[in-house]
Scaffold this active site. Structure first.
Site, PDB file in Angstrom:
ATOM      1  CG  HIS A   1       0.399   6.669   6.000  1.00  0.00           C
ATOM      2  ND1 HIS A   1       1.633   7.089   6.435  1.00  0.00           N
ATOM      3  CD2 HIS A   1       0.702   5.311   5.445  1.00  0.00           C
ATOM      4  CE1 HIS A   1       2.472   6.231   6.675  1.00  0.00           C
ATOM      5  NE2 HIS A   1       1.966   4.970   5.845  1.00  0.00           N
TER       6      HIS A   1
ATOM      7  N   GLY B   1       0.914  -1.232   0.053  1.00  0.00           N
ATOM      8  CA  GLY B   1      -0.011   0.081   0.047  1.00  0.00           C
ATOM      9  C   GLY B   1       0.838   1.172  -0.238  1.00  0.00           C
TER      10      GLY B   1
ATOM     11  CD  GLN C   1       3.338   6.080   2.854  1.00  0.00           C
ATOM     12  OE1 GLN C   1       2.250   5.363   1.993  1.00  0.00           O
ATOM     13  NE2 GLN C   1       4.349   5.279   3.370  1.00  0.00           N
TER      14      GLN C   1
ATOM     15  CB  CYS D   1       5.844   2.441   7.436  1.00  0.00           C
ATOM     16  SG  CYS D   1       5.106   3.731   6.401  1.00  0.00           S
ATOM     17  CG  LEU D   2       6.473   1.200   1.421  1.00  0.00           C
ATOM     18  CD1 LEU D   2       5.379   1.462   0.481  1.00  0.00           C
ATOM     19  CD2 LEU D   2       7.729   0.458   0.818  1.00  0.00           C
TER      20      LEU D   2
ATOM     21  CD  GLU E   1      -1.187   2.417   2.802  1.00  0.00           C
ATOM     22  OE1 GLU E   1      -0.725   3.498   3.059  1.00  0.00           O
ATOM     23  OE2 GLU E   1      -0.603   1.287   3.037  1.00  0.00           O
TER      24      GLU E   1
HETATM   25  C1  UDB Z   1       4.471  -2.428   3.007  1.00  0.00           C
HETATM   26  N1  UDB Z   1       5.549  -4.348   3.124  1.00  0.00           N
HETATM   27  O1  UDB Z   1       4.442  -2.027   1.958  1.00  0.00           O
HETATM   28  F1  UDB Z   1       1.191  -9.006   1.304  1.00  0.00           F
HETATM   29  F2  UDB Z   1       3.993  -8.601  -2.298  1.00  0.00           F
HETATM   30  C2  UDB Z   1       5.349  -3.407   3.761  1.00  0.00           C
HETATM   31  C3  UDB Z   1       6.818  -2.835   4.151  1.00  0.00           C
HETATM   32  C4  UDB Z   1       6.656  -1.678   4.754  1.00  0.00           C
HETATM   33  C5  UDB Z   1       7.478  -3.915   4.994  1.00  0.00           C
HETATM   34  C6  UDB Z   1       7.524  -2.401   2.836  1.00  0.00           C
HETATM   35  C7  UDB Z   1       4.381  -5.192   2.697  1.00  0.00           C
HETATM   36  O2  UDB Z   1       2.901  -5.293   3.101  1.00  0.00           O
HETATM   37  N2  UDB Z   1       4.654  -6.117   1.696  1.00  0.00           N
HETATM   38  C8  UDB Z   1       3.815  -7.240   1.034  1.00  0.00           C
HETATM   39  C9  UDB Z   1       2.820  -7.671   1.357  1.00  0.00           C
HETATM   40  C10 UDB Z   1       2.326  -8.543   0.571  1.00  0.00           C
HETATM   41  C11 UDB Z   1       2.434  -9.020  -0.676  1.00  0.00           C
HETATM   42  C12 UDB Z   1       3.407  -8.242  -1.109  1.00  0.00           C
HETATM   43  C13 UDB Z   1       4.381  -7.224  -0.439  1.00  0.00           C
HETATM   44  N3  UDB Z   1       3.757  -1.407   3.797  1.00  0.00           N
HETATM   45  C14 UDB Z   1       2.891  -0.470   3.115  1.00  0.00           C
HETATM   46  C15 UDB Z   1       2.943   0.764   3.626  1.00  0.00           C
HETATM   47  O3  UDB Z   1       4.130   1.199   4.531  1.00  0.00           O
HETATM   48  N4  UDB Z   1       2.139   1.740   3.250  1.00  0.00           N
HETATM   49  O4  UDB Z   1       2.097   3.057   3.808  1.00  0.00           O
HETATM   50  C16 UDB Z   1       3.258  -1.698   5.155  1.00  0.00           C
HETATM   51  C17 UDB Z   1       2.299  -2.584   5.631  1.00  0.00           C
HETATM   52  C18 UDB Z   1       2.120  -3.086   6.983  1.00  0.00           C
HETATM   53  C19 UDB Z   1       0.556  -3.337   7.118  1.00  0.00           C
HETATM   54  C20 UDB Z   1      -0.263  -2.977   6.227  1.00  0.00           C
HETATM   55  C21 UDB Z   1       0.765  -2.193   5.187  1.00  0.00           C
HETATM   56 ZN    ZN Z   2       3.011   3.080   5.727  1.00  0.00          ZN
END
Ligand code: UDB
Ligand code: ZN
Length: 183
Positions: free
Chosen positions: A157, A60, A65, A110-111, A154
């Protein structure tokens, strides 16, 4: 193309702002941005593209961001039945949710956060989301599991809330600033 360099990191005050409603219909600029955000997530989940551009695989991404304080986010994630939930949302709101809570077993990341943060982040187990999408206009979706968690992360955020604000007894840096006194 959006890369990690475009993503605001912890300490950037934009992550603590409350984003503004998007006037409908969205402009071409707003639609293009949301499409680019979704493409970032798709790219980040492609091993070859992710390696080449050093992208963290993400599920997400919210507009603030990227320094853009508008109520928009993209998500690209599968549920437990392997159904893909790939959307760009504008003006999303949770119109109802379960009393039951859930959490990711190993906490969240979180990214915008370049460190490991320990602790359980409680989330609603199920929710109904109403939002405007690029493809279908206004939609109402019922979500559970990971897609529901991504939606809550999200929307936080969009309200200037970081996942660790919801960890009980969180003691690390970047705590939410106390609200300014009202006169
Ligand atoms: C992420 N990764 O993107 F189901 F292909 C996290 C990070 C912070 C570790 C990069 C993630 O959710 N990866 C993922 C999950 C899957 C399939 C796939 C990759 N976020 C999003 C973010 O920071 N948005 O602002 C954090 C997640 C933690 C809980 C929900 C979002
Ligand atoms: Zn985040």
């Amino acid at each position: 193309m959006i890369t990690m360099d475009d993503i605001a990191r912890e300490g950037n005050p934009v992550l603590r702002e409350v984003s503004e409603q998007v006037k409908l219909p969205p402009t071409k600029e707003e639609k293009d941005l949301l499409q680019d955000m979704l493409q970032f997530l798709i790219n980040s989940q492609d091993p070859d593209i992710a390696e080449k551009y050093e992208l963290r695989p993400g599920s997400g991404l919210a507009a603030p961001q990227l320094g853009i304080t508008k109520r928009m986010f993209a998500m690209h994630v599968s549920d437990e039945k392997e159904r893909l939930h790939s959307y760009g949302f504008i003006n999303p709101r949770i119109i109802s949710h379960s009393v039951e809570e859930t959490n990711l077993e190993n906490g969240e990341g979180c990214l915008s956060v370049d460190r490991e943060v320990e602790g359980i982040v409680p989330r609603y187990a199920r929710l109904k989301l109403r939002a405007y999408t690029l493809e279908d206009g206004e939609v109402t979706l019922r979500l559970r599991g990971l897609p529901a968690i991504v939606v809550q992360h999200e929307i936080d955020h969009l309200n200037g809330v970081m996942f660790y604000d919801r960890i009980e007894d969180y003691t690390g840096p970047y705590k939410k600033p106390a609200p300014a006194p009202t006169i």
